[in-house]
Design an enzyme around this catalytic site. Structure first.
Site, PDB file in Angstrom:
ATOM      1  N   HIS A 122      22.933 -80.069 -98.854  1.00  0.00           N
ATOM      2  CA  HIS A 122      23.162 -78.639 -98.650  1.00  0.00           C
ATOM      3  C   HIS A 122      24.671 -78.399 -98.762  1.00  0.00           C
ATOM      4  O   HIS A 122      25.469 -79.280 -98.426  1.00  0.00           O
ATOM      5  CB  HIS A 122      22.673 -78.296 -97.236  1.00  0.00           C
ATOM      6  CG  HIS A 122      22.632 -76.834 -96.919  1.00  0.00           C
ATOM      7  ND1 HIS A 122      23.757 -76.104 -96.641  1.00  0.00           N
ATOM      8  CD2 HIS A 122      21.583 -75.975 -96.827  1.00  0.00           C
ATOM      9  CE1 HIS A 122      23.401 -74.855 -96.376  1.00  0.00           C
ATOM     10  NE2 HIS A 122      22.097 -74.747 -96.486  1.00  0.00           N
ATOM     11  N   ASP A 199      22.901 -85.171 -91.588  1.00  0.00           N
ATOM     12  CA  ASP A 199      22.524 -83.763 -91.495  1.00  0.00           C
ATOM     13  C   ASP A 199      21.042 -83.728 -91.122  1.00  0.00           C
ATOM     14  O   ASP A 199      20.178 -83.990 -91.958  1.00  0.00           O
ATOM     15  CB  ASP A 199      22.788 -83.082 -92.839  1.00  0.00           C
ATOM     16  CG  ASP A 199      22.226 -81.663 -92.901  1.00  0.00           C
ATOM     17  OD1 ASP A 199      21.614 -81.216 -91.910  1.00  0.00           O
ATOM     18  OD2 ASP A 199      22.406 -81.009 -93.943  1.00  0.00           O
ATOM     19  N   GLN A 202      16.759 -80.393 -91.091  1.00  0.00           N
ATOM     20  CA  GLN A 202      15.327 -80.359 -91.403  1.00  0.00           C
ATOM     21  C   GLN A 202      14.567 -81.441 -90.638  1.00  0.00           C
ATOM     22  O   GLN A 202      13.471 -81.197 -90.144  1.00  0.00           O
ATOM     23  CB  GLN A 202      15.106 -80.541 -92.916  1.00  0.00           C
ATOM     24  CG  GLN A 202      15.751 -79.467 -93.782  1.00  0.00           C
ATOM     25  CD  GLN A 202      15.161 -78.080 -93.595  1.00  0.00           C
ATOM     26  OE1 GLN A 202      14.028 -77.913 -93.156  1.00  0.00           O
ATOM     27  NE2 GLN A 202      15.943 -77.060 -93.909  1.00  0.00           N
ATOM     28  N   LYS A 225      16.503 -73.291 -86.893  1.00  0.00           N
ATOM     29  CA  LYS A 225      15.391 -73.870 -87.655  1.00  0.00           C
ATOM     30  C   LYS A 225      14.403 -74.553 -86.704  1.00  0.00           C
ATOM     31  O   LYS A 225      13.301 -74.907 -87.101  1.00  0.00           O
ATOM     32  CB  LYS A 225      15.914 -74.888 -88.666  1.00  0.00           C
ATOM     33  CG  LYS A 225      16.735 -74.274 -89.801  1.00  0.00           C
ATOM     34  CD  LYS A 225      17.057 -75.351 -90.803  1.00  0.00           C
ATOM     35  CE  LYS A 225      18.084 -75.063 -91.847  1.00  0.00           C
ATOM     36  NZ  LYS A 225      18.531 -73.767 -92.168  1.00  0.00           N
ATOM     37  N   CYS A 363      21.216 -73.279-101.494  1.00  0.00           N
ATOM     38  CA  CYS A 363      22.515 -73.826-101.105  1.00  0.00           C
ATOM     39  C   CYS A 363      22.641 -75.277-101.544  1.00  0.00           C
ATOM     40  O   CYS A 363      23.193 -76.107-100.813  1.00  0.00           O
ATOM     41  CB  CYS A 363      22.751 -73.717 -99.601  1.00  0.00           C
ATOM     42  SG  CYS A 363      22.835 -72.040 -99.005  1.00  0.00           S
TER      43      CYS A 363
END
Lengths: 405, 139
Positions: A122, A199, A202, A225, A363
């Protein structure tokens, strides 16, 4: 603990609304998830009953609010199994968390030092490192992506070298859903003495996270999220890493002593939390974590994956459909292109059928180039989605494709 | 071609009104987009690209003839190309003064394409109309 998606769904007030005269089919949770009643109520309750600034006052409301705020830190710690609450830094989002690390770690880097990122990232995990390329002359090395949409870890290992300082990679792609092999990533980084940032925006939504087992130096994710409010995120950092990092922003709350000619800084995590923080958002996030603790998460993940598989099966005979991301154990993220149609056309027409999907580059422009597409559409499945919604999406996409025939 | 932009708009409004539901309106919009001659790769340049659009939009001004202005436009998205066709049908072969006097946003809203024109989606179209008005103001 059991998992019933209808019971879950009933706790999300927004999911009963209509869009364009059709029942809302919300398949954009990978961009931002909807909020359960527990989160909404916690934030409203704080504003109605117990709100003040944190860590400053000695009065009752200040104490109550500080307790609720710090309870969110403990909730974050439990969520990712961090050894200590002092390793949990509150930020205004995953983006700020990565910027914080890049900024502070960047101070210690010199021209020619290397940072490994990937084509899968991202932009939030690319641009802060690009800043260091521009400002410090560090070299960015990109892990390529396989045809299935996963990190090419053989290539990753070949990129590691004596100048590698940071490895910053996604734990689960927001486009292909591919899950990264963290043990292998960390083992490689350890061999060259590099730190690892994951990261987890998700991955934290779809699987249990144990940062102690992952053994990464940093793990970042956002609240919004994860069924919590926007404007809030978490930076987990190993205690010794955080201790050696310079502050990011200056202001109240993050200092030890301030005099005319000298300042000292607070210990982590407060060193990195200048100014009045997002108090209500922290409280809402804490409520989201506690709510999730009442959900059978492995069953929820299996449910999400079943929805993904159902949609893919339903789309098998759709001509011109291309799915980006085909690793076997991927997250429930269905990114696709439809030959002859722009992703924006697809999203706009699906919206008329009540189906909300994301369209664009997600993104992740380097990844779009990797797959040779200008943009793509993405349907992402969450624990509150239903088989009927997966079918409605399949049906709407078949109809949409007829517009471009 | 109708005598004035307002007349052309009325014709377009009639056209869209005849179409029953949104599916037919969208199909018609996509068909209108298909009537546009695609811009060449050379014309799809950064100079001709309109800013602020999620999908790509390009606008090229043609030489002025008898005091009347014309443009050609293109997009990589079907629905946007259809909207470009509508805009060009309104503005092409008109004098600058008439173009500048026309409230395009209010006019387009009359066509019942408001959802296609919602802020986020219409950024490119809005920029395109601004580009056309700037060209018209310049000459």
């Amino acid at each position: 603990m059991s998992f019933n998606y209808n019971d879950i769904r009933a706790q999300f007030p927004i999911l009963s609304r209509q869009v364009n005269g059709k029942p809302l089919v919300y398949l954009d949770s990978a961009a931002s998830a909807q909020k359960p009643r527990a989160v909404i109520d916690a934030m409203v309750h704080a504003m109605e009953h117990s709100y003040a600034n944190v860590h400053r006052g000695l009065h009752t409301l200040a104490n109550e609010t500080t307790d609720a705020y710090e309870a969110a830190r403990e909730a974050a710690r439990r969520l990712i199994n961090a050894p200590s609450v002092n390793e949990i830094v509150f930020t205004k989002g995953a983006t700020e968390a990565i910027n914080l690390v890049a900024s502070s770690v960047g101070l210690t880097l010199t021209a020619g030092d290397e940072i490994i990122v990937s084509e899968l990232e991202h932009h939030a995990n690319l641009v802060p490192w690009h800043f260091l390329r521009e400002r410090k002359g560090v070299v960015l090395r990109f892990v390529p992506v396989t045809d299935e949409g996963a990190l090419d870890l053989d290539a990753y290992e070949a990129l590691l070298g004596p100048r590698t300082r940071v490895v910053a990679l996604t734990h689960m792609s927001n486009v292909t859903g591919a899950v990264s092999d963290v043990p292998r990533i960390v083992a490689g980084a350890r061999r060259v003495g590099a730190m690892v940032l994951l990261d987890g925006c998700q991955s934290v939504v779809h699987q249990s996270i144990d940062v102690a087992a992952l053994d990464c130096d940093f793990f970042v994710f956002s609240s919004h999220k994860l069924y919590g409010p926007t404007g809030f995120g978490i930076l987990y950092g190993k205690a010794d890493r955080l201790a050696e990092m310079a502050p990011y922003q200056g202001g109240g709350e993050m200092i030890g002593i301030v005099s005319m000619d000298r300042i000292t800084y607070a210990d982590p995590p407060h060193r990195f939390e200048a100014g009045t923080p997002p108090i209500l958002e922290a409280i809402g996030f804490g409520a989201a974590v506690r709510w999730l603790e009442g959900v059978d998460r492995p069953a929820a993940a299996a449910h999400e994956h079943a929805l993904y598989a159902r949609a893919v099966e339903g789309l098998r005979d759709l001509n011109g459909l291309r799915i980006l991301g085909t690793t076997p154990d991927k997250g429930a993220i269905l990114t696709f292109t439809l030959e002859g149609a722009h992703a924006h056309d697809v999203a706009q027409i699906l919206d008329r059928y009540g189906v909300a999907v994301r369209a664009g580059t997600h993104c992740a422009e380097p990844l779009m180039r990797r797959f040779g597409v200008g943009s793509s559409a993405r349907a992402s499945f969450a624990l509150y989605n239903t088989p009927e919604e997966a079918d409605a999406f399949v049906d709407a996409l078949h109809r949409a494709s007829s517009f471009f025939a | 071609m109708a005598d004035t932009i307002e007349d052309e708009l009325a014709e377009l409004a009639d056209e869209f009104e005849l179409l029953g539901d949104w599916e037919e309106r969208y199909r018609h919009l996509i068909d209108l987009g298909r009537t546009l001659a695609p811009l060449s790769a050379a014309e799809q340049s950064d100079d001709h690209r309109v800013r602020g659009c999620a999908s790509q939009v390009w606008v090229v001004q043609d030489p002025v003839r008898d005091g009347r202005l014309s443009w050609r436009g293109d997009s990589d998205a079907h629905l946007v190309r259809g909207l470009i066709a509508v805009v060009l049908r309104l503005f092409n072969h008109r004098p600058a003064a008439e173009i500048l006097a026309f409230d395009a946003r209010a006019g387009l809203a009359r066509l019942g394409l408001t959802e296609a024109l919602s802020t986020q989606r219409s950024n490119g179209l809005q920029s395109m109309i601004e580009r056309i008005r700037r060209d018209a103001a310049a000459g």
